[in-house]
Design a protein around this motif. Structure first.
Motif, mmCIF file in Angstrom:
data_model
loop_
_atom_site.group_PDB
_atom_site.id
_atom_site.type_symbol
_atom_site.label_atom_id
_atom_site.label_comp_id
_atom_site.label_asym_id
_atom_site.label_seq_id
_atom_site.Cartn_x
_atom_site.Cartn_y
_atom_site.Cartn_z
ATOM 1 N N ILE A 1 9.310 -1.819 12.587
ATOM 2 C CA ILE A 1 10.437 -1.567 13.490
ATOM 3 C C ILE A 1 10.306 -0.149 14.082
ATOM 4 N N GLN A 2 9.873 0.791 13.250
ATOM 5 C CA GLN A 2 9.707 2.162 13.721
ATOM 6 C C GLN A 2 8.664 2.208 14.850
ATOM 7 N N ALA A 3 7.610 1.399 14.724
ATOM 8 C CA ALA A 3 6.572 1.355 15.768
ATOM 9 C C ALA A 3 7.145 0.788 17.063
ATOM 10 N N VAL A 4 7.972 -0.231 16.958
ATOM 11 C CA VAL A 4 8.604 -0.824 18.144
ATOM 12 C C VAL A 4 9.484 0.229 18.828
ATOM 13 N N LEU A 5 10.237 0.985 18.033
ATOM 14 C CA LEU A 5 11.128 2.013 18.597
ATOM 15 C C LEU A 5 10.320 3.138 19.245
ATOM 16 N N GLU A 6 9.221 3.535 18.602
ATOM 17 C CA GLU A 6 8.334 4.558 19.188
ATOM 18 C C GLU A 6 7.834 4.079 20.548
ATOM 19 N N TYR A 7 7.365 2.837 20.579
ATOM 20 C CA TYR A 7 6.764 2.288 21.796
ATOM 21 C C TYR A 7 7.796 2.193 22.909
ATOM 22 N N ALA A 8 9.049 1.871 22.517
ATOM 23 C CA ALA A 8 10.114 1.732 23.514
ATOM 24 C C ALA A 8 10.757 3.084 23.854
ATOM 25 N N GLY A 9 10.340 4.142 23.157
ATOM 26 C CA GLY A 9 10.874 5.472 23.455
ATOM 27 C C GLY A 9 12.319 5.665 23.010
ATOM 28 N N ILE A 10 12.707 4.983 21.942
ATOM 29 C CA ILE A 10 14.082 5.114 21.436
ATOM 30 C C ILE A 10 14.080 5.975 20.169
ATOM 31 N N PRO A 11 14.783 7.126 20.181
ATOM 32 C CA PRO A 11 14.839 7.964 18.978
ATOM 33 C C PRO A 11 15.509 7.211 17.826
ATOM 34 N N TYR A 12 15.078 7.491 16.604
ATOM 35 C CA TYR A 12 15.639 6.799 15.439
ATOM 36 C C TYR A 12 15.672 7.736 14.247
ATOM 37 N N THR A 13 16.433 7.347 13.241
ATOM 38 C CA THR A 13 16.586 8.167 12.041
ATOM 39 C C THR A 13 15.501 7.834 11.014
ATOM 40 N N GLY A 14 15.282 8.768 10.110
ATOM 41 C CA GLY A 14 14.429 8.504 8.948
ATOM 42 C C GLY A 14 12.946 8.665 9.216
ATOM 43 N N SER A 15 12.150 8.062 8.331
ATOM 44 C CA SER A 15 10.708 8.239 8.372
ATOM 45 C C SER A 15 10.078 7.516 9.544
ATOM 46 N N GLY A 16 8.925 8.033 9.967
ATOM 47 C CA GLY A 16 8.167 7.418 11.050
ATOM 48 C C GLY A 16 7.263 6.314 10.536
ATOM 49 N N VAL A 17 6.388 5.853 11.424
ATOM 50 C CA VAL A 17 5.518 4.713 11.116
ATOM 51 C C VAL A 17 4.660 4.990 9.884
ATOM 52 N N LEU A 18 4.011 6.155 9.863
ATOM 53 C CA LEU A 18 3.078 6.444 8.769
ATOM 54 C C LEU A 18 3.796 6.539 7.416
ATOM 55 N N GLY A 19 4.885 7.306 7.370
ATOM 56 C CA GLY A 19 5.620 7.471 6.110
ATOM 57 C C GLY A 19 6.113 6.140 5.581
ATOM 58 N N CYS A 20 6.637 5.316 6.475
ATOM 59 C CA CYS A 20 7.147 4.000 6.051
ATOM 60 C C CYS A 20 6.010 3.121 5.537
ATOM 61 N N ALA A 21 4.911 3.087 6.288
ATOM 62 C CA ALA A 21 3.805 2.200 5.917
ATOM 63 C C ALA A 21 3.204 2.626 4.576
ATOM 64 N N LEU A 22 3.021 3.930 4.411
ATOM 65 C CA LEU A 22 2.432 4.431 3.166
ATOM 66 C C LEU A 22 3.304 4.125 1.954
ATOM 67 N N THR A 23 4.603 4.371 2.088
ATOM 68 C CA THR A 23 5.478 4.269 0.923
ATOM 69 C C THR A 23 5.860 2.832 0.601
ATOM 70 N N MET A 24 5.664 1.924 1.561
ATOM 71 C CA MET A 24 5.937 0.511 1.291
ATOM 72 C C MET A 24 4.866 -0.037 0.354
ATOM 73 N N HIS A 25 3.711 0.643 0.353
ATOM 74 C CA HIS A 25 2.570 0.170 -0.424
ATOM 75 C C HIS A 25 2.462 1.018 -1.696
ATOM 76 N N LYS A 26 2.808 0.408 -2.823
ATOM 77 C CA LYS A 26 2.889 1.194 -4.061
ATOM 78 C C LYS A 26 1.543 1.804 -4.464
ATOM 79 N N VAL A 27 0.442 1.113 -4.155
ATOM 80 C CA VAL A 27 -0.857 1.640 -4.583
ATOM 81 C C VAL A 27 -1.303 2.795 -3.680
ATOM 82 N N GLN A 28 -1.089 2.670 -2.361
ATOM 83 C CA GLN A 28 -1.431 3.796 -1.468
ATOM 84 C C GLN A 28 -0.605 5.015 -1.862
ATOM 85 N N THR A 29 0.656 4.787 -2.202
ATOM 86 C CA THR A 29 1.507 5.892 -2.655
ATOM 87 C C THR A 29 0.904 6.554 -3.884
#
Ligand SMILES: Nc1ncnc2c1ncn2[C@@H]1O[C@H](COP(=O)(O)OP(=O)(O)O)[C@@H](O)[C@H]1O
Ligand SMILES: [Mg+2]
Length: 317
Positions: free
Chosen positions: A79-107
């Motif tokens: 969703i963060q990537a969609v918002l980035e692409y559409a140029g809509i500011p949003y709260t919280g972590s960006g694409v990288l932070g979200c993707a990394l932390t969703m994956h327990k092993v990468q974390t």
């Protein structure tokens, strides 16, 4: 004049619901956030993101997105990537932070690289001989061990087998369902979670929260049934351990590229050592969630917390 005045002329779309298994909890977070924003004089509307999110936001006249989604596309960076692409500011972590932390092993790989303590682990897939793996795991990690899917939340799929037989059964089931399984060393002791909020100079850890589930561990039911888990804040741990838990939480938040808000789960073992198990980039924001309870212990009301998270959208404006 407040730094948030820039947002007063704009309509804020609170994204909640979504397609993940945490849809219902997300609606509760979203409705809490909308009420808080409205109490503070902001124009806030609910948006349940569908496939054409930019179109939906345009139609609703939304200029800024407030993320109150948990799990799935709202927490993994999609969703963060969609918002980035559409140029809509949003709260919280960006694409990288979200993707990394969703994956327990990468974390865990990042934690290890940064010298931050995380329990020993192994990742198993269908290419492994599970019979053999069980023997090795018992030798290297001991029993019990904790089995988890790599990218779930809400304790979905988590089990704590105590015998070789149960380990084998649970492992086969997890690999069958998810393709891969994370096997982690079991840490006895207190379960803690530490909220991190604020951007730049406002970056801070909230008071440490201790979770005492009435179940064997903090499973799905214990998480979402009122009264099944005691939330104790500040945690009943030494001042030194609390300060160290807060330091580790901020270090984890920074190392995994989180922004604005996160919640770091950890355990304190009987030797007073802390072990980080995961970081959540979009923690629950219902009025009874962990993060608001921790904020309250720091003298921040629910509304203050919602405002602090809103600030994380400002650098994207
Ligand atoms: N290494 C561990 N040692 C002991 N208990 C654990 C460990 N890892 C997880 N747990 C238990 O399982 C629960 C869910 O695990 P967690 O890694 O936080 O996944 P989730 O994303 O589902 O919250 C934790 O809240 C805790 O009760
Ligand atoms: Mg957790």
């Amino acid at each position: 004049m407040s730094d948030l005045d820039a947002l007063r002329a704009q309509r804020i779309g609170v994204l909640c619901g979504g397609s993940s298994s945490e849809r219902e909890v997300s609606f509760r977070s979203g409705r809490g956030v909308i009420a808080a924003l409205q109490r503070q004089g902001f124009d806030a509307v609910e948006v349940d993101p569908g496939l054409d999110l930019p179109g939906q936001l345009r139609k609703a006249g939304v200029e800024v997105a407030y993320i109150a989604l948990h799990g799935g596309p709202g927490e993994d960076g999609t969703i963060q990537a969609v918002l980035e692409y559409a140029g809509i500011p949003y709260t919280g972590s960006g694409v990288l932070g979200c993707a990394l932390t969703m994956h327990k092993v990468q974390t865990k790989r990042i934690l290890t690289a940064e010298g931050l303590p995380t329990p020993g682990y192994a990742v198993l897939g269908p290419e492994h001989d599970l019979e053999l793996a069980v023997e090795t795991l018992c030798q290297e990690l001991g029993l019990p061990v904790v089995l988890k899917p790599l990218s779930e939340g809400s304790s979905f799929g988590v089990s704590i087998p105590k015998t070789k037989e149960d380990l084998h059964t649970d492992l086969a089931a997890l690999v069958g369902q998810y393709g891969e399984a994370l096997v982690e060393e079991f840490i006895a002791g207190a379960e803690l979670t530490v909220g991190v909020i604020g951007v730049g100079e406002r970056l801070q850890a909230l008071p440490v929260l201790e979770l005492v589930p009435h179940h064997e561990f903090y499973d799905y039911e214990a998480k979402y049934t009122k009264g099944l888990t005691d939330l104790i804040v500040p945690a009943r741990i030494s001042e030194e351990a609390a300060a160290e838990a807060q330091r580790l939480a901020v270090a984890t938040h920074v190392a995994t590229d989180c922004r604005g808000v996160s919640r770091v789960d950890m355990h304190l073992d009987p030797d007073q050592r802390l072990w980080i198990t995961e970081i959540n980039s979009s923690p629950g924001l219902t009025e009874t969630s962990d993060l608001p309870a921790a904020a309250e212990a720091a003298g921040m009301s629910y509304d203050d917390l919602v405002m602090e998270i809103l600030r994380s959208a400002l650098p994207r404006m």
